[in-house]
Design an enzyme around this catalytic site. Structure first.
Site, PDB file in Angstrom:
ATOM      1  N   GLY A   1      38.163   3.840  14.173  1.00  0.00           N
ATOM      2  CA  GLY A   1      37.765   3.805  15.582  1.00  0.00           C
ATOM      3  C   GLY A   1      36.599   4.744  15.801  1.00  0.00           C
ATOM      4  O   GLY A   1      36.367   5.654  14.989  1.00  0.00           O
TER       5      GLY A   1
ATOM      6  N   GLN B   1      31.045  10.213  20.439  1.00  0.00           N
ATOM      7  CA  GLN B   1      30.993  10.780  19.084  1.00  0.00           C
ATOM      8  C   GLN B   1      29.621  10.597  18.444  1.00  0.00           C
ATOM      9  O   GLN B   1      29.299  11.259  17.456  1.00  0.00           O
ATOM     10  CB  GLN B   1      32.074  10.165  18.181  1.00  0.00           C
ATOM     11  CG  GLN B   1      33.487  10.586  18.579  1.00  0.00           C
ATOM     12  CD  GLN B   1      34.533   9.953  17.692  1.00  0.00           C
ATOM     13  OE1 GLN B   1      34.904   8.799  17.887  1.00  0.00           O
ATOM     14  NE2 GLN B   1      34.992  10.679  16.690  1.00  0.00           N
TER      15      GLN B   1
ATOM     16  N   CYS C   1      40.316  12.579  12.761  1.00  0.00           N
ATOM     17  CA  CYS C   1      39.208  12.293  13.661  1.00  0.00           C
ATOM     18  C   CYS C   1      37.903  12.580  12.944  1.00  0.00           C
ATOM     19  O   CYS C   1      37.759  13.619  12.297  1.00  0.00           O
ATOM     20  CB  CYS C   1      39.314  13.169  14.913  1.00  0.00           C
ATOM     21  SG  CYS C   1      38.000  12.858  16.104  1.00  0.00           S
ATOM     22  N   LEU C   2      36.961  11.653  13.074  1.00  0.00           N
ATOM     23  CA  LEU C   2      35.665  11.829  12.403  1.00  0.00           C
ATOM     24  C   LEU C   2      34.927  13.051  12.954  1.00  0.00           C
ATOM     25  O   LEU C   2      34.027  13.563  12.283  1.00  0.00           O
ATOM     26  CB  LEU C   2      34.817  10.562  12.568  1.00  0.00           C
ATOM     27  CG  LEU C   2      35.405   9.328  11.871  1.00  0.00           C
ATOM     28  CD1 LEU C   2      34.631   8.075  12.254  1.00  0.00           C
ATOM     29  CD2 LEU C   2      35.404   9.509  10.346  1.00  0.00           C
TER      30      LEU C   2
ATOM     31  N   HIS D   1      43.778   7.458  21.229  1.00  0.00           N
ATOM     32  CA  HIS D   1      42.934   8.500  20.612  1.00  0.00           C
ATOM     33  C   HIS D   1      41.483   8.336  21.071  1.00  0.00           C
ATOM     34  O   HIS D   1      40.833   9.309  21.456  1.00  0.00           O
ATOM     35  CB  HIS D   1      43.063   8.392  19.087  1.00  0.00           C
ATOM     36  CG  HIS D   1      42.127   9.247  18.291  1.00  0.00           C
ATOM     37  ND1 HIS D   1      42.550  10.259  17.459  1.00  0.00           N
ATOM     38  CD2 HIS D   1      40.774   9.234  18.179  1.00  0.00           C
ATOM     39  CE1 HIS D   1      41.507  10.838  16.888  1.00  0.00           C
ATOM     40  NE2 HIS D   1      40.403  10.234  17.294  1.00  0.00           N
ATOM     41  N   GLU D   2      40.989   7.092  21.063  1.00  0.00           N
ATOM     42  CA  GLU D   2      39.586   6.841  21.461  1.00  0.00           C
ATOM     43  C   GLU D   2      39.395   7.074  22.958  1.00  0.00           C
ATOM     44  O   GLU D   2      38.366   7.606  23.386  1.00  0.00           O
ATOM     45  CB  GLU D   2      39.166   5.412  21.100  1.00  0.00           C
ATOM     46  CG  GLU D   2      39.296   5.029  19.636  1.00  0.00           C
ATOM     47  CD  GLU D   2      38.677   6.018  18.682  1.00  0.00           C
ATOM     48  OE1 GLU D   2      37.758   6.757  19.092  1.00  0.00           O
ATOM     49  OE2 GLU D   2      39.120   6.077  17.529  1.00  0.00           O
TER      50      GLU D   2
ATOM     51  N   HIS E   1      38.785  10.563  23.802  1.00  0.00           N
ATOM     52  CA  HIS E   1      37.382  10.980  23.608  1.00  0.00           C
ATOM     53  C   HIS E   1      36.558  10.739  24.880  1.00  0.00           C
ATOM     54  O   HIS E   1      35.685  11.541  25.216  1.00  0.00           O
ATOM     55  CB  HIS E   1      36.733  10.201  22.459  1.00  0.00           C
ATOM     56  CG  HIS E   1      37.033  10.721  21.086  1.00  0.00           C
ATOM     57  ND1 HIS E   1      36.678  11.978  20.668  1.00  0.00           N
ATOM     58  CD2 HIS E   1      37.638  10.134  20.021  1.00  0.00           C
ATOM     59  CE1 HIS E   1      37.055  12.146  19.402  1.00  0.00           C
ATOM     60  NE2 HIS E   1      37.645  11.036  18.982  1.00  0.00           N
TER      61      HIS E   1
END
Ligand code: GNR
Ligand code: NI
Length: 183
Positions: free
Chosen positions: A46, A51, A107-108, A149-150, A153
């Site tokens: 994702g 991000q 998480c990236l 999660h997204e 963000h």
């Protein structure tokens, strides 16, 4: 198409509240294509627009799925996975189950750190896709976890914000140490 730079903690932009998209334009569709390329390259399942530094309520997910025609009882090692790109613009959660599910999240933007996070196991959500078409669906499993999660963000929240301060500081210290060793 372009691979974009992914912002990492402690960049202040990760705390920004992203703005709703008023009209889905070709510029958004180009951004979305670049977000998929960036996510597949990372690799991740994702990616939220913030991000890559864009404060708009856009996110992409691809959990991949078994190729068409894969038998339910196929040996896991024989299953071929194909891309299953999903686009969510202006997503809203309209219902969440009381039941929680735990997932070991990463998480990236917090590279190589993982921790268990509890979230509603099932959610109902509405969103627009890249054509501007509206969707309304009940989601569960990893898709429900990943969408939450997204969506965090988009509200400036990271998975580590769901942990105790002690655990969060431990992970951030570990990340710092790892970066210093890599440098
Ligand atoms: O690649 C990712 N894996 C993942 C695993 C469990 C729960 C959420 C995620 S999303 C993450 C990519 C990312 O940082 N998206 O914002
Ligand atoms: Ni993330």
């Amino acid at each position: 198409m372009a691979i974009l730079d992914i912002i990492e903690v402690p960049d202040a932009r990760l705390k920004v509240i992203s703005k709703p998209v008023e009209t889905v334009t070709d510029a958004h569709r180009t951004l979305i294509a670049d977000m998929f390329e960036t996510m597949y390259d990372a690799p991740g399942i994702g990616l939220a627009a913030i991000q890559v530094g864009v404060p708009e309520r856009i996110l992409v997910i691809d959990l991949q799925r078994p190729a068409d025609g894969t038998p339910e009882d196929a040996d896991p090692k024989d299953v071929k996975y194909v891309r299953d790109p999903l686009v969510f613009i202006n997503p809203e959660v309209t219902w969440a189950s009381e039941e929680l599910a735990v997932y070991n999240e990463g998480c990236l933007s917090v590279p190589e750190m993982y921790a268990d996070v509890n979230r509603p196991a099932r959610i109902r959500a509405t969103w627009l896709d890249e054509t501007g078409a509206a969707h309304d669906a009940e989601l569960d499993g990893l898709l429900a976890t990943c969408l939450q999660h997204e969506m965090d963000h988009l509200n400036g929240v990271l998975f580590i914000d769901h942990l105790s301060k002690l655990k969060r500081d431990m992970l951030l210290k570990k990340l710092d140490k790892q970066r210093r060793q890599a440098a």
